[in-house]
Motif scaffolding. Structure first.
Motif, PDB file in Angstrom:
ATOM      1  N   VAL A  16       0.864  -1.178   0.000  1.00  0.00           N
ATOM      2  CA  VAL A  16       0.000   0.000   0.000  1.00  0.00           C
ATOM      3  C   VAL A  16       0.901   1.230   0.000  1.00  0.00           C
ATOM      4  CG1 VAL A  16      -1.799   1.248   1.227  1.00  0.00           C
ATOM      5  CG2 VAL A  16      -1.781  -1.266   1.287  1.00  0.00           C
ATOM      6  N   TRP A  17       0.743   2.069  -1.015  1.00  0.00           N
ATOM      7  CA  TRP A  17       1.583   3.250  -1.200  1.00  0.00           C
ATOM      8  C   TRP A  17       0.883   4.514  -0.726  1.00  0.00           C
ATOM      9  CZ3 TRP A  17       6.563   3.112  -2.937  1.00  0.00           C
ATOM     10  CH2 TRP A  17       6.999   1.915  -3.506  1.00  0.00           C
ATOM     11  N   LYS A  18       1.618   5.351  -0.001  1.00  0.00           N
ATOM     12  CA  LYS A  18       1.129   6.668   0.417  1.00  0.00           C
ATOM     13  C   LYS A  18       2.342   7.590   0.523  1.00  0.00           C
ATOM     14  CE  LYS A  18      -1.152   9.102   4.178  1.00  0.00           C
ATOM     15  NZ  LYS A  18      -1.586   9.018   5.584  1.00  0.00           N
ATOM     16  N   ASP A  19       2.349   8.660  -0.256  1.00  0.00           N
ATOM     17  CA  ASP A  19       3.434   9.644  -0.217  1.00  0.00           C
ATOM     18  C   ASP A  19       4.817   9.019  -0.381  1.00  0.00           C
ATOM     19  OD1 ASP A  19       1.484  11.630   0.225  1.00  0.00           O
ATOM     20  OD2 ASP A  19       1.578  11.331   2.389  1.00  0.00           O
ATOM     21  N   GLY A  20       4.937   8.060  -1.290  1.00  0.00           N
ATOM     22  CA  GLY A  20       6.226   7.436  -1.575  1.00  0.00           C
ATOM     23  C   GLY A  20       6.680   6.403  -0.568  1.00  0.00           C
ATOM     24  N   LYS A  21       5.818   6.076   0.401  1.00  0.00           N
ATOM     25  CA  LYS A  21       6.146   5.068   1.414  1.00  0.00           C
ATOM     26  C   LYS A  21       5.156   3.911   1.315  1.00  0.00           C
ATOM     27  CE  LYS A  21       8.356   8.258   4.543  1.00  0.00           C
ATOM     28  NZ  LYS A  21       8.436   8.760   5.893  1.00  0.00           N
ATOM     29  N   VAL A  22       5.568   2.751   1.870  1.00  0.00           N
ATOM     30  CA  VAL A  22       4.705   1.575   1.879  1.00  0.00           C
ATOM     31  C   VAL A  22       4.381   1.182   3.318  1.00  0.00           C
ATOM     32  CG1 VAL A  22       5.453   0.662  -0.341  1.00  0.00           C
ATOM     33  CG2 VAL A  22       6.662  -0.007   1.718  1.00  0.00           C
ATOM     34  N   LEU A  23       3.222   0.572   3.493  1.00  0.00           N
ATOM     35  CA  LEU A  23       2.780   0.142   4.818  1.00  0.00           C
ATOM     36  C   LEU A  23       3.357  -1.230   5.139  1.00  0.00           C
ATOM     37  CD1 LEU A  23       0.967   0.934   7.211  1.00  0.00           C
ATOM     38  CD2 LEU A  23      -0.863  -0.374   6.098  1.00  0.00           C
ATOM     39  N   MET A  24       4.082  -1.313   6.263  1.00  0.00           N
ATOM     40  CA  MET A  24       4.694  -2.577   6.678  1.00  0.00           C
ATOM     41  C   MET A  24       4.427  -2.820   8.157  1.00  0.00           C
ATOM     42  SD  MET A  24       6.174  -3.707   3.925  1.00  0.00           S
ATOM     43  CE  MET A  24       7.445  -4.874   4.362  1.00  0.00           C
ATOM     44  N   GLY A  25       4.355  -4.094   8.529  1.00  0.00           N
ATOM     45  CA  GLY A  25       4.161  -4.475   9.918  1.00  0.00           C
ATOM     46  C   GLY A  25       5.002  -5.688  10.270  1.00  0.00           C
ATOM     47  N   ARG A  26       5.195  -5.904  11.567  1.00  0.00           N
ATOM     48  CA  ARG A  26       5.937  -7.089  12.015  1.00  0.00           C
ATOM     49  C   ARG A  26       4.944  -8.197  12.345  1.00  0.00           C
ATOM     50  NH1 ARG A  26       7.939  -9.459  16.673  1.00  0.00           N
ATOM     51  NH2 ARG A  26       7.324  -7.737  17.993  1.00  0.00           N
ATOM     52  N   ARG A  27       5.058  -9.327  11.646  1.00  0.00           N
ATOM     53  CA  ARG A  27       4.167 -10.472  11.825  1.00  0.00           C
ATOM     54  C   ARG A  27       4.496 -11.235  13.103  1.00  0.00           C
ATOM     55  NH1 ARG A  27      -0.194  -9.828   8.748  1.00  0.00           N
ATOM     56  NH2 ARG A  27       0.359  -9.381   6.617  1.00  0.00           N
ATOM     57  N   LEU A  28       3.445 -11.648  13.793  1.00  0.00           N
ATOM     58  CA  LEU A  28       3.589 -12.426  15.024  1.00  0.00           C
ATOM     59  C   LEU A  28       3.090 -13.855  14.872  1.00  0.00           C
ATOM     60  CD1 LEU A  28       2.236  -9.742  17.536  1.00  0.00           C
ATOM     61  CD2 LEU A  28       4.626 -10.273  17.005  1.00  0.00           C
ATOM     62  N   VAL A  29       2.505 -14.174  13.745  1.00  0.00           N
ATOM     63  CA  VAL A  29       1.903 -15.481  13.511  1.00  0.00           C
ATOM     64  C   VAL A  29       2.958 -16.572  13.608  1.00  0.00           C
ATOM     65  CG1 VAL A  29       0.580 -16.864  11.876  1.00  0.00           C
ATOM     66  CG2 VAL A  29       0.191 -14.412  12.027  1.00  0.00           C
ATOM     67  N   LYS A  30       2.638 -17.650  14.291  1.00  0.00           N
ATOM     68  CA  LYS A  30       3.579 -18.762  14.478  1.00  0.00           C
ATOM     69  C   LYS A  30       3.475 -19.739  13.321  1.00  0.00           C
ATOM     70  CE  LYS A  30       4.974 -17.322  18.456  1.00  0.00           C
ATOM     71  NZ  LYS A  30       5.715 -16.096  18.327  1.00  0.00           N
ATOM     72  N   ASN A  31       4.045 -19.347  12.191  1.00  0.00           N
ATOM     73  CA  ASN A  31       4.110 -20.230  11.027  1.00  0.00           C
ATOM     74  C   ASN A  31       5.344 -19.844  10.228  1.00  0.00           C
ATOM     75  OD1 ASN A  31       3.475 -17.943   9.492  1.00  0.00           O
ATOM     76  ND2 ASN A  31       1.316 -18.459   9.376  1.00  0.00           N
TER      77      ASN A  31
END
Length: 144
Positions: A16-31
């Motif tokens: 997902v792009w907004k103002d030249g940046k992308v949305l990122m998150g740290r996954r916690l799912v145990k897989n």
């Protein structure tokens, strides 16, 4: 009678792009993706388009609305024992909403990041998205 045969899963990830940046998150799912940094995404549902899946996952995971969704990468992932994923990477434009953690058991938080400054380790689909942006390649074939 139950069908115990292994099943191929289709994973969808959306930058997902907004103002030249992308949305990122740290996954916690145990897989296979635990403790990786990743874009919003999840599994394609029966009868769903790739674009609709990306829109649904962005809303379900981060509470944001996206628009102008387009496919950027396709790969066949055989990286994890007992798992087979077809991975579809997409790009989309942020339309509205502020990212929030709506699945706290799966994600530690969201942030807008310059794609040149992505944190490690990255989820494999996001790594392929970087390569696609650098090379123009979109199909990555089978990756073992």
């Amino acid at each position: 009678m139950t069908d115990a045969a292994p099943r191929i899963k289709v994973g969808v990830g959306v930058w997902v792009w907004k103002d030249g940046k992308v949305l990122m998150g740290r996954r916690l799912v145990k897989n296979h993706s635990d403790n990786t940094f990743a874009s919003p995404g999840g599994h394609l549902e029966f009868g769903e388009s790739f674009e609709d899946c990306a829109k649904r996952e962005a809303m379900e995971e981060a509470g944001i609305v996206v628009d102008n969704v387009r496919v950027t990468t396709v790969s066949n992932l055989l990286l994890w024992e007992g798992k087979h994923y077809v991975d579809i990477g997409l790009d989309a434009e942020w339309k509205s909403g502020e990212p929030q953690v709506l699945e706290p058991d799966k994600c530690a938080g969201w942030e807008w990041v310059d794609p040149k400054d992505l944190k490690e380790p990255l989820m494999v689909g996001d790594r392929l998205r970087i390569e696609a942006g650098q090379t123009g390649k979109w199909y990555f074939g089978t990756i073992k």
